[in-house]
Design an enzyme around this catalytic site. Sequence first.
Site, short mmCIF file in Angstrom:
data_model
loop_
_atom_site.label_atom_id
_atom_site.label_comp_id
_atom_site.label_asym_id
_atom_site.label_seq_id
_atom_site.Cartn_x
_atom_site.Cartn_y
_atom_site.Cartn_z
N HIS A 121 0.98 -1.00 0.30
CA HIS A 121 -0.22 0.01 -0.01
C HIS A 121 0.75 1.15 0.21
O HIS A 121 2.64 1.05 0.75
CB HIS A 121 -1.00 -0.11 1.12
CG HIS A 121 -1.81 0.83 1.55
ND1 HIS A 121 -2.06 2.13 1.80
CD2 HIS A 121 -2.93 0.58 1.03
CE1 HIS A 121 -2.69 3.28 1.90
NE2 HIS A 121 -3.99 1.63 1.45
N ASP A 198 3.15 -4.83 8.21
CA ASP A 198 1.72 -3.83 8.13
C ASP A 198 0.83 -4.75 8.33
O ASP A 198 0.60 -5.81 7.46
CB ASP A 198 1.90 -2.36 6.69
CG ASP A 198 0.47 -2.96 6.33
OD1 ASP A 198 -0.87 -2.23 6.38
OD2 ASP A 198 1.03 -1.06 5.46
N GLN A 201 -4.36 -5.43 6.11
CA GLN A 201 -5.70 -6.19 6.43
C GLN A 201 -5.48 -7.32 6.62
O GLN A 201 -6.36 -8.55 6.85
CB GLN A 201 -4.62 -5.99 4.99
CG GLN A 201 -5.01 -5.16 3.40
CD GLN A 201 -6.98 -4.81 3.95
OE1 GLN A 201 -7.53 -5.68 3.25
NE2 GLN A 201 -6.75 -3.31 3.84
N LYS A 224 -10.12 -1.18 10.68
CA LYS A 224 -10.29 -2.77 9.44
C LYS A 224 -10.76 -3.99 10.46
O LYS A 224 -11.66 -5.09 9.82
CB LYS A 224 -8.89 -3.27 9.17
CG LYS A 224 -8.47 -1.64 8.31
CD LYS A 224 -8.35 -1.65 6.49
CE LYS A 224 -7.41 -0.42 6.77
NZ LYS A 224 -7.88 0.14 5.18
N CYS A 362 -5.02 1.56 -4.17
CA CYS A 362 -3.39 2.55 -2.81
C CYS A 362 -1.90 1.61 -3.23
O CYS A 362 -1.24 1.33 -2.45
CB CYS A 362 -3.37 2.51 -1.83
SG CYS A 362 -4.50 4.37 -0.75
C1 LIG Z 1 -2.38 -3.00 3.69
C2 LIG Z 1 -2.77 -1.53 4.15
N1 LIG Z 1 -1.38 -0.85 4.09
C3 LIG Z 1 -1.66 0.51 5.21
C4 LIG Z 1 -3.45 0.98 4.76
C5 LIG Z 1 -3.40 2.16 5.91
O1 LIG Z 1 -4.54 2.53 6.59
P1 LIG Z 1 -4.79 3.39 7.35
O2 LIG Z 1 -5.51 4.94 5.88
O3 LIG Z 1 -6.16 3.27 8.38
O4 LIG Z 1 -3.94 4.17 7.94
C6 LIG Z 1 -4.03 0.28 4.19
C7 LIG Z 1 -5.81 0.91 4.35
O5 LIG Z 1 -6.06 -0.02 3.02
C8 LIG Z 1 -4.34 -1.39 3.69
O6 LIG Z 1 -4.64 -1.38 3.34
#
Ligand SMILES: Cc1ncc(COP(=O)(O)O)c(C=O)c1O
Length: 404
Positions: A121, A198, A201, A224, A362
């Site tokens: 992401h 991270d 997900q 999430k 993203c």
């Molecule tokens: C794999 C991953 N990393 C990071 C994020 C960013 O999360 P946040 O917007 O809650 O900071 C997301 C959000 O969709 C994500 O799917």
Amino acid sequence: MLDVQNIREDFPILKRQVNGKPLVYFDNAATSQTPQTVIDAIVDYYSNYNANIHRGVHTLSQEATDAYEIARKKVQEHFSAKHSHEIILTSGTTHSINIVATGFTNLLSKGDEIIVSALEHHSNIVPWQMLCERTGAILKVIPMNEEGELLMDVYDQLLSNKTKLVFTNHISNALGTINPIEEIIKKAHNAGAAVLIDGAQACPHVKPDVQALDVDFYVASAHKLCGPTGVGLLYGKEEWLNKLPPYQGGGEMIDEVTFEKTTYAGLPHKFEAGTPNICGGIAFGVALDYMNSIGFDAIAAYENELLEYGTQKLLEIEGLKIYGTSKNKTSVISFNIDHIHPYDIGSIIDKLGIAVRTGHHCAQPIMDFYKIPGTIRASFSFYNTKEEIDSLVEAVKKAKMMLA
Ligand SMILES: Cc1ncc(COP(=O)(O)O)c(C=O)c1O
């Protein structure tokens, strides 16, 4: 076995109609829906004990402080962290990654290498690029194959004594691939590098044990996993969090302030400057209780059933191609039909009450790999049903006919 009909009763939003049709919510990878118990916790906070924390002697402040710290403890237990002060409550995954990426500024030198995966992401790419700009460190990428899996033999070649940090997602938001993080962590540690995972997900589907993983940093967002937006966690091993400088200066993160010099508070407060999302933190704890009451094994098994069913049904549509076909994946189906733009299909099926995500999610490097502008992404949660998948399939067929 999950009693899905009963579970659906917990989510008031699932009763609403969109464009005159029953809502079918398949945008769970972007944000999950909120059960009544979490909504009640938010109402209870603002109705009964809304106050600033860690600073008041009055009853409301103490109640709010206790509830917030209980939530931190729940997060600690959920992620199996050794200490509750290793849990920093942040505004979410993005904030958590930025704390670490900024914190490494003085720990890296020109020519040091950091490794990212091709499946990230943007929030797990851009902060590291900014870190490279500040330090002269070099960003290396573990490539992916057509199935959406990381090429682990290339990872082996990328690792060296120059590698200082490795970061990858646990599960890809765009494709659903479950990455071999145990192997990634072990190999990084053998090379002397720290690892950030991270888990944005992964957390809706699995319950990570940060000690068993031996991971240095693990980050996720509450929204999430049935919690509110604007809150999440940064788990860091105590020794790492002690090594990193504070991210922001302000109230709450200090020990003593004079105009000559400020000393900082210990963990976790060093990283929690200013008034936090108190209500969000408390509701995050309640969301974890809710998810645990359902049980992650049952959630994973049921979502896998939905994934198999959805994959098989969608593939019956002529011209439909699924991106991300690893055997090791969660309930995310990213697809396109012939040369129809994903946005057009998404807009038409929204008129039929179906919420999916369209675009690059993203994760533009993944779209570049497949040479597509984006995909339609249907992501299933434990409160979805096979009947809803049937509605999706019918709606996509209708959209295809209209756009052909
Ligand atoms: C794999 C991953 N990393 C990071 C994020 C960013 O999360 P946040 O917007 O809650 O900071 C997301 C959000 O969709 C994500 O799917």
